[in-house]
Enzyme design. Structure first.
Site, mmCIF file in Angstrom:
data_model
loop_
_atom_site.group_PDB
_atom_site.id
_atom_site.type_symbol
_atom_site.label_atom_id
_atom_site.label_comp_id
_atom_site.label_asym_id
_atom_site.label_seq_id
_atom_site.Cartn_x
_atom_site.Cartn_y
_atom_site.Cartn_z
ATOM 1 N N ILE A 79 0.826 -1.211 0.000
ATOM 2 C CA ILE A 79 0.000 0.000 0.000
ATOM 3 C C ILE A 79 0.855 1.253 0.000
ATOM 4 C CG2 ILE A 79 -1.739 1.305 1.278
ATOM 5 C CD1 ILE A 79 -2.777 -1.400 2.358
ATOM 6 N N ASN B 197 12.129 -0.973 6.430
ATOM 7 C CA ASN B 197 13.190 -1.912 6.812
ATOM 8 C C ASN B 197 13.300 -3.110 5.868
ATOM 9 O OD1 ASN B 197 11.013 -3.525 7.477
ATOM 10 N ND2 ASN B 197 11.469 -3.632 9.662
ATOM 11 N N GLY C 180 8.670 -4.924 2.230
ATOM 12 C CA GLY C 180 8.708 -3.993 1.101
ATOM 13 C C GLY C 180 9.884 -4.257 0.176
ATOM 14 N N TYR D 299 -1.652 -9.054 16.757
ATOM 15 C CA TYR D 299 -1.651 -8.059 15.680
ATOM 16 C C TYR D 299 -2.841 -7.113 15.826
ATOM 17 C CZ TYR D 299 -2.719 -6.064 11.117
ATOM 18 O OH TYR D 299 -3.045 -5.197 10.108
ATOM 19 N N ARG E 203 -7.447 -21.172 10.411
ATOM 20 C CA ARG E 203 -6.217 -20.718 11.043
ATOM 21 C C ARG E 203 -6.522 -19.963 12.332
ATOM 22 N NH1 ARG E 203 -3.313 -17.760 5.997
ATOM 23 N NH2 ARG E 203 -5.336 -16.729 5.999
ATOM 24 N N GLY F 188 -6.785 -17.234 14.988
ATOM 25 C CA GLY F 188 -6.861 -15.773 14.902
ATOM 26 C C GLY F 188 -7.688 -15.249 13.749
#
Length: 310
Positions: free
Chosen positions: A15, A34, A38, A144, A269, A271
């Protein structure tokens, strides 16, 4: 937006790179990334004269130096994987919460006009009050999601305590060109597309009847810019306001690609949430409306991009 100095954290990601590409011709852009997810190749022109790239973890960066003369921040840098956050909740907190607090503190020191924060619909958890309104209490089911909810509270507190303007954008299921099929938590659309293009059998977790509210990445970009230009301080869902089951999504992608491959079904999965649908009425507060009527065309654009890279 023109003639502004802009910082994009995570600006080499899916994004963030779209936002950078959209703004770079008319603004000075600094990207800090970092390279955990990306890549320079995500930018149309990484050598653009208006661009400065800092390859560094946000937690270790000299933020006061980075934010000198910055007008606006688009904050996207984060550990964006639910499974990874379950495996490493301390690392998730360090990357997502602690780094954000340091960024906010430096933003106040340097008189940043506004910060646009990339949050997530994951903060709603298993809330069944569909469509989901921003006023609902967070019910995070993963570290998260908890980190994103925490950051929203810190943004509110910095607005109340220091007058730092912000908008937190709760993205629902984002898709589009440049999405990484190999990421720790690759979204369902790139997984389906890449599997079929590569001759593999796609995987559906659970029974496939879970529903999602999909939003095109170019809509996400415009929502960020509109939020930045608006006077609104608070939280906004960024979504289409329409639900689609994973099974139906797969059928559409199969039809588009002319495939007859059936998906493999695996257990749910940890979560993951079952259903997700946004109330999008708050989008008017940032003067934005998604282009949700063109979903299949957006899907074709995404598929065509994947054809060029696979």
């Amino acid at each position: 937006m023109k003639n502004k100095n802009i910082l994009i954290t995570g600006g080499l990601g899916f994004i963030g790179s779209h936002i950078a590409d959209e703004l770079i011709d008319n603004n000075k852009i600094t990207i800090v990334d970092n390279l955990s997810t990306g890549a320079l190749k995500n930018l149309k022109n990484p050598e653009h004269e208006n661009l400065k790239i800092v390859i560094e973890d946000l937690s270790n960066a000299n933020l006061d130096e980075l934010l000198k003369d910055i007008d606006y921040i688009f904050h996207l840098a984060a550990m964006a994987s639910v499974p990874l956050s379950v495996d490493d909740p301390v690392g998730c907190t360090e990357n997502n919460v602690n780094a954000t607090i340091k960024l906010l503190e430096s933003a106040v020191k340097n008189d940043v006009k506004k910060i646009i924060f990339s949050s997530s619909s994951a903060v709603y958890g298993e809330n069944l009050n569909m469509p989901l309104k921003e006023s609902e209490l967070p019910m995070p089911t993963s570290p998260y999601a908890a980190s994103k909810a925490s950051c929203e509270l810190y943004l509110q507190s910095f607005y109340d305590s220091y007058g730092l303007n912000y908008t937190a954008l709760r993205y629902f299921n984002v898709f589009g060109p440049k999405q990484d099929k190999n990421s720790q938590y690759a979204a369902v659309i790139p997984n389906f597309i890449s599997a079929l293009l590569e001759g593999r059998q796609p995987v559906i977790y659970g029974d496939g009847e879970q529903t999602r509210d999909f939003i095109f990445v170019k809509d996400i970009v415009q929502a960020n810019i509109k939020a930045c230009e608006s006077d609104y301080n608070g939280i906004v869902n960024v979504a289409s306001g329409k639900k689609l089951s994973v099974n139906r999504l797969y059928e559409i992608i199969k039809e588009t690609l002319g495939s007859d491959v059936e998906a493999e079904y695996l257990p749910e999965r940890a979560g993951d949430i079952k259903h997700s649908l946004a109330d999008v009425s708050n989008l008017e507060k940032i003067n934005f409306k998604s282009d949700s009527d063109n979903f299949e065309e957006q899907l074709k654009e995404t598929i065509n991009w994947f054809k060029t890279v696979l």
